[in-house]
Design an enzyme around this catalytic site. Structure first.
Site, PDB file in Angstrom:
ATOM      1  CD  GLU A   1      -9.086  -8.251  -3.893  1.00 42.08           C
ATOM      2  OE1 GLU A   1      -9.849  -8.045  -2.997  1.00 42.08           O
ATOM      3  OE2 GLU A   1      -8.209  -8.776  -3.567  1.00 42.08           O
TER       4      GLU A   1
ATOM      5  CE1 TYR B   1      -9.793  -2.720   0.298  1.00 44.12           C
ATOM      6  CE2 TYR B   1      -8.544  -0.639  -0.680  1.00 44.12           C
ATOM      7  CZ  TYR B   1      -8.484  -1.947   0.317  1.00 44.12           C
ATOM      8  OH  TYR B   1      -7.168  -2.378   0.520  1.00 44.12           O
TER       9      TYR B   1
ATOM     10  CG  HIS C   1      -5.691  -5.722  -0.601  1.00 44.42           C
ATOM     11  ND1 HIS C   1      -6.751  -5.648  -0.042  1.00 44.42           N
ATOM     12  CD2 HIS C   1      -5.941  -6.784  -1.452  1.00 44.42           C
ATOM     13  CE1 HIS C   1      -7.886  -6.587  -0.757  1.00 44.42           C
ATOM     14  NE2 HIS C   1      -7.110  -6.961  -1.427  1.00 44.42           N
TER      15      HIS C   1
ATOM     16  CG  ASN D   1      -3.901  -2.268   6.780  1.00 44.11           C
ATOM     17  OD1 ASN D   1      -3.454  -1.785   5.804  1.00 44.11           O
ATOM     18  ND2 ASN D   1      -4.882  -3.099   7.465  1.00 44.11           N
TER      19      ASN D   1
ATOM     20  CE  LYS E   1      -4.016  -2.031   2.244  1.00 48.31           C
ATOM     21  NZ  LYS E   1      -5.041  -1.881   3.545  1.00 48.31           N
TER      22      LYS E   1
HETATM   23  N1  UDP Z   1      -9.604  -0.257   7.442  1.00 40.85           N
HETATM   24  C1  UDP Z   1      -9.903   0.629   8.244  1.00 40.85           C
HETATM   25  N2  UDP Z   1     -10.569   0.758   9.267  1.00 40.85           N
HETATM   26  C2  UDP Z   1     -11.248  -0.359   9.676  1.00 40.85           C
HETATM   27  C3  UDP Z   1     -11.123  -1.512   8.934  1.00 40.85           C
HETATM   28  C4  UDP Z   1     -10.649  -1.515   7.854  1.00 40.85           C
HETATM   29  O1  UDP Z   1      -9.207   1.903   7.494  1.00 40.85           O
HETATM   30  O2  UDP Z   1     -11.930  -0.359  10.678  1.00 40.85           O
HETATM   31  C5  UDP Z   1      -9.216  -0.243   6.007  1.00 40.85           C
HETATM   32  C6  UDP Z   1      -7.799  -1.033   6.149  1.00 40.85           C
HETATM   33  O3  UDP Z   1      -6.591  -0.535   5.331  1.00 40.85           O
HETATM   34  C7  UDP Z   1      -8.057  -2.515   5.423  1.00 40.85           C
HETATM   35  C8  UDP Z   1      -9.065  -2.305   4.608  1.00 40.85           C
HETATM   36  O4  UDP Z   1      -9.690  -1.041   5.200  1.00 40.85           O
HETATM   37  O5  UDP Z   1      -6.760  -3.201   5.139  1.00 40.85           O
HETATM   38  C9  UDP Z   1      -9.903  -3.144   4.003  1.00 40.85           C
HETATM   39  O6  UDP Z   1     -10.514  -3.668   5.107  1.00 40.85           O
HETATM   40  P1  UDP Z   1     -10.650  -5.205   5.328  1.00 40.85           P
HETATM   41  O7  UDP Z   1     -11.677  -5.539   6.276  1.00 40.85           O
HETATM   42  O8  UDP Z   1     -11.194  -5.965   4.128  1.00 40.85           O
HETATM   43  O9  UDP Z   1      -9.328  -5.528   5.952  1.00 40.85           O
HETATM   44  P2  UDP Z   1      -8.187  -6.578   5.273  1.00 40.85           P
HETATM   45  O10 UDP Z   1      -9.116  -7.536   4.550  1.00 40.85           O
HETATM   46  O11 UDP Z   1      -7.476  -5.611   4.494  1.00 40.85           O
HETATM   47  O12 UDP Z   1      -7.561  -7.179   6.199  1.00 40.85           O
HETATM   48 MG    MG Z   2     -10.331  -7.340   2.723  1.00 39.01          MG
END
Ligand code: UDP
Ligand code: MG
Length: 139
Positions: free
Chosen positions: A127, A50, A116, A113, A10
């Site tokens: 994706e 997203y 992805h 974080n 990211k």
């Molecule tokens: N995210 C965020 N706040 C939250 C949850 C998710 O900003 O409370 C962001 C974070 O960058 C995350 C992305 O949205 O990686 C997609 O969320 P997802 O639940 O799909 O998490 P992932 O699959 O990336 O672990």
């Molecule tokens: Mg996800």
């Protein structure tokens, strides 16, 4: 069974010069990098990627972050690649991520974080197709 997943380094990680260290961890874990490119997503492109999260409260902030700078997108291949890459990344919230995971080690917050990963075969197919053409992935 060999499987493919879509991985992203990211914008936070690219900006902080963590791409090399993350790629080393990808290779050390035994993934093949089947395709890779660097790109700076527009806001609409991040929103399309997203779209599944469009009703979530963090959608605007997340897509702003994801379009804030260049990212590195790649197709990783390995047996059980989807689960294997999510295990290496760690939990979404770095405060909850296991020791030794990329997010525990490098992430600044639940949003920033560093990586992805696709979460299921259907999302991986969507994706991968979002960033790469069929022809790029033929051996
Ligand atoms: N995210 C965020 N706040 C939250 C949850 C998710 O900003 O409370 C962001 C974070 O960058 C995350 C992305 O949205 O990686 C997609 O969320 P997802 O639940 O799909 O998490 P992932 O699959 O990336 O672990
Ligand atoms: Mg996800």
């Amino acid at each position: 069974m060999t499987e493919r997943t879509l991985a992203i380094i990211k914008p936070d990680a690219v900006q902080r010069h963590l791409a090399g260290r993350i790629l080393q961890r990808v290779e050390d874990a035994g993934f093949q990098i089947r395709a890779m490119r660097r790109l700076h997503l527009s806001k609409p492109q991040a929103e399309g990627f997203y779209a599944v999260h469009r009703e979530r409260p963090f959608f605007g902030s997340l897509t702003g972050f994801m379009s804030s700078g260049p990212a590195i997108v790649m197709v990783l291949e390995a047996p059980d690649a989807i689960k294997k890459w999510r295990t290496l990344m760690g939990a979404t919230d770095p405060a909850k991520a296991d020791a030794g995971t990329l997010r525990q080690e490098f992430a600044e917050s639940i949003e920033r974080n560093v990586t992805h990963g696709s979460d299921a075969p259907e999302t991986a197919a969507f994706e991968i197709g979002y960033f790469f053409a069929w022809i790029d992935l033929i051996q």
